[in-house]
Enzyme design. Structure first.
Site, mmCIF file in Angstrom:
data_model
loop_
_atom_site.group_PDB
_atom_site.id
_atom_site.type_symbol
_atom_site.label_atom_id
_atom_site.label_comp_id
_atom_site.label_asym_id
_atom_site.label_seq_id
_atom_site.Cartn_x
_atom_site.Cartn_y
_atom_site.Cartn_z
ATOM 1 N N ARG A 200 -10.045 1.495 7.233
ATOM 2 C CA ARG A 200 -9.680 0.099 7.464
ATOM 3 C C ARG A 200 -10.864 -0.708 7.959
ATOM 4 O O ARG A 200 -10.711 -1.872 8.314
ATOM 5 C CB ARG A 200 -8.561 0.025 8.494
ATOM 6 C CG ARG A 200 -7.200 -0.356 7.900
ATOM 7 C CD ARG A 200 -6.186 -0.221 9.008
ATOM 8 N NE ARG A 200 -4.986 -0.974 8.812
ATOM 9 C CZ ARG A 200 -3.846 -0.428 8.364
ATOM 10 N NH1 ARG A 200 -3.787 0.809 7.980
ATOM 11 N NH2 ARG A 200 -2.765 -1.171 8.298
ATOM 12 N N ARG B 135 10.326 -2.745 11.751
ATOM 13 C CA ARG B 135 9.231 -2.126 12.484
ATOM 14 C C ARG B 135 8.884 -3.000 13.688
ATOM 15 O O ARG B 135 8.926 -4.222 13.612
ATOM 16 C CB ARG B 135 8.003 -2.020 11.557
ATOM 17 C CG ARG B 135 7.898 -0.664 10.903
ATOM 18 C CD ARG B 135 6.834 -0.625 9.856
ATOM 19 N NE ARG B 135 5.498 -1.009 10.333
ATOM 20 C CZ ARG B 135 4.398 -0.837 9.612
ATOM 21 N NH1 ARG B 135 4.466 -0.283 8.406
ATOM 22 N NH2 ARG B 135 3.222 -1.214 10.069
ATOM 23 N N ARG C 128 -2.238 -8.959 12.797
ATOM 24 C CA ARG C 128 -2.634 -7.891 11.864
ATOM 25 C C ARG C 128 -3.358 -8.488 10.648
ATOM 26 O O ARG C 128 -4.297 -7.891 10.113
ATOM 27 C CB ARG C 128 -1.396 -7.091 11.437
ATOM 28 C CG ARG C 128 -0.911 -6.141 12.542
ATOM 29 C CD ARG C 128 0.551 -5.784 12.424
ATOM 30 N NE ARG C 128 0.873 -5.054 11.217
ATOM 31 C CZ ARG C 128 2.068 -5.087 10.607
ATOM 32 N NH1 ARG C 128 3.049 -5.849 11.088
ATOM 33 N NH2 ARG C 128 2.277 -4.379 9.542
ATOM 34 N N LYS D 26 0.834 -1.220 0.000
ATOM 35 C CA LYS D 26 0.000 0.000 0.000
ATOM 36 C C LYS D 26 0.858 1.255 0.000
ATOM 37 O O LYS D 26 0.600 2.191 -0.748
ATOM 38 C CB LYS D 26 -0.881 0.066 1.258
ATOM 39 C CG LYS D 26 -1.897 -1.017 1.394
ATOM 40 C CD LYS D 26 -2.795 -0.771 2.606
ATOM 41 C CE LYS D 26 -2.107 -0.858 3.957
ATOM 42 N NZ LYS D 26 -1.626 -2.190 4.323
ATOM 43 N N ARG E 225 11.260 -7.474 5.927
ATOM 44 C CA ARG E 225 11.206 -6.029 5.647
ATOM 45 C C ARG E 225 12.024 -5.213 6.644
ATOM 46 O O ARG E 225 11.994 -5.463 7.840
ATOM 47 C CB ARG E 225 9.731 -5.602 5.719
ATOM 48 C CG ARG E 225 9.492 -4.119 5.777
ATOM 49 C CD ARG E 225 8.074 -3.805 5.400
ATOM 50 N NE ARG E 225 7.190 -3.671 6.542
ATOM 51 C CZ ARG E 225 5.946 -3.189 6.459
ATOM 52 N NH1 ARG E 225 5.429 -2.846 5.294
ATOM 53 N NH2 ARG E 225 5.189 -3.108 7.537
#
Ligand code: AMP
Length: 219
Positions: free
Chosen positions: A93, A160, A171, A18, A127
């Site tokens: 969301r 993160r 999530r 996104k 990531r």
């Protein structure tokens, strides 16, 4: 005839791209890119009173309550000239947020990035992200030139806090339960674009551009 201005939202599971695609789209149409995740992380890093409230939700991999999220986004939107267009990334969301947004401004493109859970997990586990400019890297797909350093701004690359296996699972569950109903919400409004988010970045973007062009948007 006046150019049709893009008022887009981006949604998809964590790791669907996104942020990357939202930024590309905003740059191409020369409109602001607003990411709620980025807004929230900046508040948390600034240790503001609001940041302290946000922290417990973001660090638990849960959605920030609608009232607070809607207030942060509305506040941001008020400072922008909405007629010029925008890309909202990570908001709404859930259907309650979408209903709130619909009262503030009418969206004309909803980009759904489809990525299977296994691929989302693979991406998020590998990531790393720049602490300063939030540029994203992946240890095998798109490694930084110099380990630990952002190639764009020289900032430090970190994982993160919410990219741990447990929180990624949480999530993803939240996404399926809360966010996926946006598919039928925006389909009913005739603005849904479903995109195969598992392709390489330029191909995902090409598909987005082709489908936005079909709806009459020219960059
Ligand atoms: P993201 O950077 O989009 O993955 O967002 C990071 C985290 O910020 C999410 O896991 C949520 O805790 C919070 N967040 C971002 N956008 C929203 C939203 N629209 N509603 C509620 N929480 C959000």
């Amino acid at each position: 005839m006046a150019k049709k201005r893009l008022r887009a939202i981006m949604f998809g599971p964590p790791g669907s791209g996104k942020g990357t695609q939202g930024q590309l789209l905003a740059d191409r149409f020369d409109v602001p890119h607003v990411s709620t995740g980025e807004l929230f992380r900046a508040e948390i890093a600034g240790k503001s009173a609001q940041g302290k409230m946000l922290k417990k939700y973001v660090e638990a991999g849960a959605l920030v309550p609608d009232e607070l999220t809607n207030a942060v986004v509305t506040n941001q939107l008020k400072r922008m000239d909405l007629r010029k267009g925008f890309v909202l990334d990570g908001y709404p969301r859930n259907v309650e947020q979408a209903t709130h947004l619909n009262r503030v401004v009418k969206i004309n493109i909803a980009v759904q990035l489809r990525v299977a859970d296994v691929e989302a997990v693979r991406r998020l586990v590998g990531r790393v992200q720049c602490v300063d400019c939030e540029q994203v890297y992946h240890k095998t797909d798109s490694p930084p030139i110099k380990p630990g350093m952002c190639a764009l701004c020289g900032g430090n690359l970190i994982k993160r806090n919410d990219d741990t296996k447990n929180l990624i699972r949480k999530r993803l569950e939240t996404f399926h339960f809360m966010t996926e109903p946006l598919v039928s919400y925006y389909r009913q409004k005739g603005v849904l674009l479903t995109i195969n988010g598992e392709q390489a970045i330029p191909y995902v973007f090409e598909e987005i551009m082709k489908k936005t062009a079909k709806l009459g948007f020219k960059s």
